[in-house]
Design an enzyme around this catalytic site. Structure first.
Site, short mmCIF file in Angstrom:
data_model
loop_
_atom_site.label_atom_id
_atom_site.label_comp_id
_atom_site.label_asym_id
_atom_site.label_seq_id
_atom_site.Cartn_x
_atom_site.Cartn_y
_atom_site.Cartn_z
N LYS A 162 -4.25 73.17 11.41
CA LYS A 162 -4.33 71.72 11.45
C LYS A 162 -5.56 71.25 10.66
O LYS A 162 -6.67 71.73 10.88
CB LYS A 162 -4.43 71.23 12.90
CG LYS A 162 -3.17 71.47 13.72
CD LYS A 162 -2.02 70.60 13.27
CE LYS A 162 -0.83 70.71 14.20
NZ LYS A 162 0.29 69.85 13.78
N ASP A 190 -1.16 71.80 7.95
CA ASP A 190 -0.53 70.57 8.42
C ASP A 190 -1.59 69.49 8.50
O ASP A 190 -2.48 69.54 9.35
CB ASP A 190 0.11 70.80 9.79
CG ASP A 190 0.91 69.59 10.26
OD1 ASP A 190 0.99 68.59 9.52
OD2 ASP A 190 1.46 69.64 11.38
N GLU A 218 2.00 70.62 4.89
CA GLU A 218 2.93 69.74 5.62
C GLU A 218 2.35 68.34 5.75
O GLU A 218 1.19 68.17 6.11
CB GLU A 218 3.18 70.35 7.00
CG GLU A 218 4.23 69.63 7.82
CD GLU A 218 4.48 70.33 9.14
OE1 GLU A 218 5.04 69.69 10.06
OE2 GLU A 218 4.13 71.53 9.27
N ASP A 243 7.36 66.04 7.14
CA ASP A 243 7.57 66.08 8.58
C ASP A 243 7.81 64.66 9.08
O ASP A 243 8.95 64.22 9.20
CB ASP A 243 6.37 66.72 9.27
CG ASP A 243 6.53 66.80 10.79
OD1 ASP A 243 7.62 66.45 11.30
OD2 ASP A 243 5.58 67.21 11.48
N LYS A 267 12.61 68.23 13.50
CA LYS A 267 12.25 68.28 14.92
C LYS A 267 13.29 67.48 15.70
O LYS A 267 13.64 66.36 15.31
CB LYS A 267 10.85 67.71 15.15
CG LYS A 267 9.74 68.57 14.55
CD LYS A 267 8.37 67.93 14.75
CE LYS A 267 7.27 68.80 14.14
NZ LYS A 267 5.95 68.13 14.16
#
Length: 364
Positions: A162, A190, A218, A243, A267
């Site tokens: 992250k 991400d 991402e 995403d 997702k």
């Protein structure tokens, strides 16, 4: 097999460590579980995490959407009539994708039970094993390097890092992590929409120049900035994954028409469940774009549903389904099994759940 009743409960599971991204920090998983029961006594399970920073959903909105817009229209429906049931569900209310996803996965659980097979076999049956990454929360560089090394020493091979809070600090984070874990461990980044377009291009090029060998980045920029996503994608060699820019099949279509990303992260909570996720898979496959299946902070229930989708489809080449691994305990029996970063799909019918400890079921 017809729908007789729909109930819900709240599940709360503490996390091993605080989960930190550029958008939020969480210390506990606190989600809504739904159960659909049929006239044959079969039960299907689904889950909705109230992820306001991403989907806009809260516990109250999930419960209210189901109670006021979906419940009565579901009762009495034949589980075998999945197409018309999903059409009703998707048109019952705009957005509210987490509420739809919870009911969708419970319905697909029952659908596979109806035909006496594991769900992934019903949906395509591509594979029965998956390999997931595991997430390293955003912290100070030294702490992230320590967390990364400990995770690798436990046997995990792919880390999802992250970033996105401070561009210069992000570069220091990656430098220390790569030095700590070595060159053989896969690193995925991400940014959770945390960079501007210029920052993203500059940061990714610097990472490329340093030879950090990042597998993909991402969602580097804001979800609605499709033009910015395309600029980043066109300007760097590292693959870019969308995403938050892709919730619906329509979003996927618009993004891929302009080649705004190299890959898509699907997702269930964004798509509104498996039904729409399958459509996104089809659009991506037609465009020649690979997909990853990911998750929010979800328990074994929703992650099992996502794993069945990932196992079913060849276009899904990457998996980010580590949320149960981040939990300090697991009150759910059945579903998928973990062997470190390997996910195994047992040959149980439907999604294969057993007991859910400590949950109090309530009527909507």
């Amino acid at each position: 097999m017809r729908i007789k009743d729909v109930q819900f409960g709240i599940i709360e599971i503490p996390l091993k460590k605080p989960f930190k991204t550029a958008l939020r920090t969480a210390t506990v998983l606190s989600n809504i579980i739904v159960m659909i029961e049929t006239d044959t006594g079969n039960k299907g399970y689904g889950e909705a995490p109230p992820t306001g920073a991403i989907t806009g959903d809260t516990k109250g909105s999930v419960i209210g959407a189901i109670r006021e817009h979906m419940l009565e229209g579901l009762k009495g429906r034949n589980i075998a009539d999945i197409e018309n049931t999903m059409s009703f569900l998707n048109h019952s209310i705009v957005r509210n994708t987490s509420a739809k996803a919870a009911l969708d996965m419970a319905l697909y659980d029952l659908y596979a039970q109806r035909y006496q097979a594991p769900l992934y076999q019903i949906l395509g049956g591509c594979r029965s094993e998956l390999m997931t990454d595991i997430t390293i929360s955003v912290n100070e560089p030294e702490e992230m390097a320590k967390d990364s090394l400990e995770t690798v020493q436990e046997g995990y091979q792919t880390l999802k890092i992250k970033v996105g809070k401070n561009i210069e600090l992000d570069l220091k984070r990656l430098d220390k992590i790569r030095k700590a874990v070595g060159d053989d461990i896969k690193l995925r980044l991400d940014a959770n929409q945390g960079w501007s377009v210029k920052e993203a291009i500059d940061a990714i090029k610097k990472l490329e120049d340093k030879g950090f060998n990042i597998e993909f980045v991402e969602q580097p920029v804001k979800a609605g900035d499709i033009e910015g996503m395309k600029k980043v994608t066109d300007s760097v060699m590292t693959p870019i994954m969308a995403d938050e820019s892709v919730f619906s099949p329509e979003d996927a279509w618009r993004l891929l028409q302009c080649r705004g990303a190299d890959m898509i992260n699907i997702k269930l909570m964004k798509a509104g469940g498996i039904h729409n996720a399958l459509k996104i898979c089809g659009i991506a496959e037609t465009a020649g774009v690979e997909c990853m299946v990911g998750c929010m902070l979800e328990s074994r229930i929703a992650v099992t549903a996502a794993a069945h989708l990932a196992a079913a489809k060849k276009v899904v080449t990457k998996v980010d389904l580590d949320s149960p691994l981040l939990c300090a305990e697991d009150p759910i029996s059945g579903g998928i099994n973990y062997e470190k970063d390997k996910i195994l799909l047992p040959e149980r019918i439907g999604l294969g759940f057993g007991e859910i400890k400590g949950i109090e079921w309530r009527s909507f």
